[in-house]
Design a protein around this motif. Structure first.
Motif, PDB file in Angstrom:
ATOM      1  N   LEU A 142      19.698  18.273   7.192  1.00  0.00           N
ATOM      2  CA  LEU A 142      19.881  17.517   8.301  1.00  0.00           C
ATOM      3  C   LEU A 142      20.172  16.002   7.762  1.00  0.00           C
ATOM      4  CD1 LEU A 142      17.324  19.454  10.794  1.00  0.00           C
ATOM      5  CD2 LEU A 142      20.021  19.622  10.624  1.00  0.00           C
ATOM      6  N   PRO A 143      20.720  15.227   8.404  1.00  0.00           N
ATOM      7  CA  PRO A 143      21.089  14.094   8.074  1.00  0.00           C
ATOM      8  C   PRO A 143      19.718  13.191   8.746  1.00  0.00           C
ATOM      9  CG  PRO A 143      22.688  14.595  10.015  1.00  0.00           C
ATOM     10  CD  PRO A 143      21.912  15.820   9.299  1.00  0.00           C
ATOM     11  N   LYS A 144      19.325  12.178   7.815  1.00  0.00           N
ATOM     12  CA  LYS A 144      18.075  11.341   8.273  1.00  0.00           C
ATOM     13  C   LYS A 144      18.433   9.963   7.596  1.00  0.00           C
ATOM     14  CE  LYS A 144      15.442  14.900   9.998  1.00  0.00           C
ATOM     15  NZ  LYS A 144      15.233  14.955  11.141  1.00  0.00           N
ATOM     16  N   MET A 145      17.410   9.038   8.064  1.00  0.00           N
ATOM     17  CA  MET A 145      17.493   7.628   7.717  1.00  0.00           C
ATOM     18  C   MET A 145      16.290   7.615   6.974  1.00  0.00           C
ATOM     19  SD  MET A 145      20.491   6.398   7.961  1.00  0.00           S
ATOM     20  CE  MET A 145      20.270   4.560   7.418  1.00  0.00           C
ATOM     21  N   LYS A 146      16.200   6.773   5.835  1.00  0.00           N
ATOM     22  CA  LYS A 146      14.719   6.478   4.983  1.00  0.00           C
ATOM     23  C   LYS A 146      14.801   5.290   5.198  1.00  0.00           C
ATOM     24  CE  LYS A 146      14.115   6.942   0.522  1.00  0.00           C
ATOM     25  NZ  LYS A 146      13.694   7.506  -1.033  1.00  0.00           N
ATOM     26  N   LEU A 147      13.743   4.529   5.519  1.00  0.00           N
ATOM     27  CA  LEU A 147      13.486   3.058   5.567  1.00  0.00           C
ATOM     28  C   LEU A 147      12.388   2.843   4.729  1.00  0.00           C
ATOM     29  CD1 LEU A 147      13.225   2.749   9.497  1.00  0.00           C
ATOM     30  CD2 LEU A 147      15.174   2.526   7.952  1.00  0.00           C
ATOM     31  N   GLU A 148      12.349   1.968   4.216  1.00  0.00           N
ATOM     32  CA  GLU A 148      11.488   1.403   3.258  1.00  0.00           C
ATOM     33  C   GLU A 148      11.330  -0.103   3.386  1.00  0.00           C
ATOM     34  OE1 GLU A 148      11.864   3.963  -1.180  1.00  0.00           O
ATOM     35  OE2 GLU A 148      14.060   2.753  -0.353  1.00  0.00           O
ATOM     36  N   VAL A 149       9.679  -0.529   3.500  1.00  0.00           N
ATOM     37  CA  VAL A 149       9.277  -1.714   3.649  1.00  0.00           C
ATOM     38  C   VAL A 149       7.974  -2.205   3.098  1.00  0.00           C
ATOM     39  CG1 VAL A 149       8.524  -1.233   6.190  1.00  0.00           C
ATOM     40  CG2 VAL A 149       9.012  -3.798   5.692  1.00  0.00           C
ATOM     41  N   VAL A 150       7.832  -3.197   2.475  1.00  0.00           N
ATOM     42  CA  VAL A 150       6.896  -3.401   1.928  1.00  0.00           C
ATOM     43  C   VAL A 150       5.944  -4.670   2.819  1.00  0.00           C
ATOM     44  CG1 VAL A 150       5.585  -4.613  -0.303  1.00  0.00           C
ATOM     45  CG2 VAL A 150       7.350  -3.137  -0.476  1.00  0.00           C
ATOM     46  N   VAL A 151       4.995  -4.457   3.048  1.00  0.00           N
ATOM     47  CA  VAL A 151       4.109  -5.329   3.952  1.00  0.00           C
ATOM     48  C   VAL A 151       2.853  -5.486   3.297  1.00  0.00           C
ATOM     49  CG1 VAL A 151       5.271  -4.254   6.022  1.00  0.00           C
ATOM     50  CG2 VAL A 151       3.136  -3.484   5.434  1.00  0.00           C
ATOM     51  N   THR A 152       2.053  -6.671   3.882  1.00  0.00           N
ATOM     52  CA  THR A 152       0.562  -7.040   3.539  1.00  0.00           C
ATOM     53  C   THR A 152      -0.197  -6.068   4.217  1.00  0.00           C
ATOM     54  OG1 THR A 152       0.460  -8.484   5.424  1.00  0.00           O
ATOM     55  CG2 THR A 152       1.177  -9.537   3.386  1.00  0.00           C
ATOM     56  N   ASP A 153      -1.453  -5.659   3.710  1.00  0.00           N
ATOM     57  CA  ASP A 153      -2.396  -4.869   3.883  1.00  0.00           C
ATOM     58  C   ASP A 153      -2.591  -5.050   5.515  1.00  0.00           C
ATOM     59  OD1 ASP A 153      -2.438  -3.695   1.524  1.00  0.00           O
ATOM     60  OD2 ASP A 153      -4.041  -4.670   0.739  1.00  0.00           O
ATOM     61  N   ASP A 154      -2.975  -6.138   6.057  1.00  0.00           N
ATOM     62  CA  ASP A 154      -3.260  -6.417   7.395  1.00  0.00           C
ATOM     63  C   ASP A 154      -1.891  -6.147   8.140  1.00  0.00           C
ATOM     64  OD1 ASP A 154      -2.012  -8.586   6.282  1.00  0.00           O
ATOM     65  OD2 ASP A 154      -2.490  -9.892   7.952  1.00  0.00           O
ATOM     66  N   GLN A 155      -0.784  -5.935   7.952  1.00  0.00           N
ATOM     67  CA  GLN A 155       0.259  -5.268   8.801  1.00  0.00           C
ATOM     68  C   GLN A 155       0.375  -4.016   8.979  1.00  0.00           C
ATOM     69  OE1 GLN A 155       3.434  -7.810   6.362  1.00  0.00           O
ATOM     70  NE2 GLN A 155       3.677  -8.844   8.347  1.00  0.00           N
TER      71      GLN A 155
END
Length: 112
Positions: free
Chosen positions: A56-69
């Motif tokens: 099935l089609p999906k979207m993969k999101l990748e984001v790098v955040v600080t530990d507190d976020q």
């Protein structure tokens, strides 16, 4: 820092993106992917013939955040991507040991 990877339904991408940008996130990567989970695909009818869609089609999101976020970003993605139906996706949180901004050579949190 943490890498948050979310696999969501494609039509939820804009909703998730808008809220994350409003939270102050500076960037993310979105990739069109195909996969299956517990539902193992689905059956479709086309011109009277039934056929199986394995991926099935999906979207993969990748984001790098600080530990507190992390908690806030995970909760936001979960709330915005949820439809209440099977196949809503998954969120993975992994350690990110280093980030380097190629243009300036900045590292760590400054590179975000």
């Amino acid at each position: 820092m943490k890498l948050i990877t979310a696999v969501i339904k494609p039509f939820k991408l804009d909703e998730v993106r808008e809220v994350l940008v409003a939270m102050g996130l500076h960037g993310m990567t979105a990739t069109e992917v195909k996969g299956f989970g517990r539902q193992k695909g689905q059956s479709e009818m086309y011109r009277g013939a039934e056929y199986e869609i394995s991926y099935l089609p999906k979207m993969k999101l990748e984001v790098v955040v600080t530990d507190d976020q992390v908690d806030q970003v995970v909760a936001t993605i979960q709330n915005q991507a949820r439809t209440g139906r099977i196949g809503d996706g998954k969120i993975f949180v992994t350690d990110c040991t280093e980030v380097v901004r190629i243009r300036t050579g900045e590292t760590g949190i400054e590179a975000l």
